[in-house]
Design a protein around this motif. Structure first.
Motif, PDB file in Angstrom:
ATOM      1  N   THR A 191       0.816  -1.216   0.000  1.00  7.87           N
ATOM      2  CA  THR A 191       0.000   0.000   0.000  1.00  7.87           C
ATOM      3  C   THR A 191       0.848   1.265   0.000  1.00  7.87           C
ATOM      4  N   GLY A 192       2.167   1.092  -0.104  1.00  5.90           N
ATOM      5  CA  GLY A 192       3.049   2.258  -0.201  1.00  5.90           C
ATOM      6  C   GLY A 192       3.761   2.645   1.075  1.00  5.90           C
ATOM      7  N   GLU A 193       3.542   1.923   2.154  1.00  2.00           N
ATOM      8  CA  GLU A 193       4.213   2.223   3.420  1.00  2.00           C
ATOM      9  C   GLU A 193       5.657   1.742   3.383  1.00  2.00           C
ATOM     10  N   LYS A 194       6.491   2.368   4.177  1.00  2.00           N
ATOM     11  CA  LYS A 194       7.868   1.916   4.389  1.00  2.00           C
ATOM     12  C   LYS A 194       7.896   1.221   5.740  1.00  2.00           C
ATOM     13  N   ILE A 195       8.534   0.056   5.807  1.00  2.00           N
ATOM     14  CA  ILE A 195       8.542  -0.739   7.032  1.00  2.00           C
ATOM     15  C   ILE A 195       9.981  -0.950   7.499  1.00  2.00           C
TER      16      ILE A 195
END
Length: 140
Positions: A33-37
């Motif tokens: 979904t475009g998040e950075k983890i």
């Protein structure tokens, strides 16, 4: 560090080999979904590296210890309940209605939770909870 280099070349996320299956699945969903983890343990390690390379002035705000004491993670029973709702992806409005409180009250609780677990947003708090929150009747 390896993580910093990975971020610089465009890696969208990192997972620890010690994480469980649910953490990996949630991390992949978030990356999609475009998040950075980046797991909190890696972030804290990077911060520790940065602070060991510099000696801040005692009056500087950076002079405060960056590594969190385990006692900071003490959540109230209500905060733990709300954090479990965040893990399920529930919005504040739904949580407030279920708990019969004002949405503003939930916002205050969420801000306290973020501060206590060292998360920047709800997603990071939910990931932290996946690894750290006791869900089977134990104390958070």
């Amino acid at each position: 560090s390896f993580v910093r280099l990975g971020i610089e070349v465009g890696a969208d996320g990192f997972c620890l080999t010690t994480g469980n299956r649910e953490v990996l699945i949630k991390s992949l969903e978030l990356v999609m979904t475009g998040e950075k983890i980046v797991p909190m343990a890696l972030v804290l390690s990077m911060l520790s590296e940065m602070t060991s390379n510099t000696k801040p002035d005692q009056d500087s705000p950076m002079a405060a210890p960056l590594l969190h004491d385990a006692g900071i993670h003490r959540l109230s029973p209500r905060e733990a309940e709300i954090l479990r709702s965040l893990m399920r992806g529930e919005p504040n409005k739904v949580i407030a209605k279920r708990l019969d409180v004002a949405e503003a009250t939930i916002k205050v609780h969420v801000k306290a939770i973020l501060r206590k677990v060292g998360a920047a947003n709800r997603t990071q708090a939910a990931l932290w909870a996946t690894e750290h929150l006791t869900t089977k009747g134990g104390k958070p």
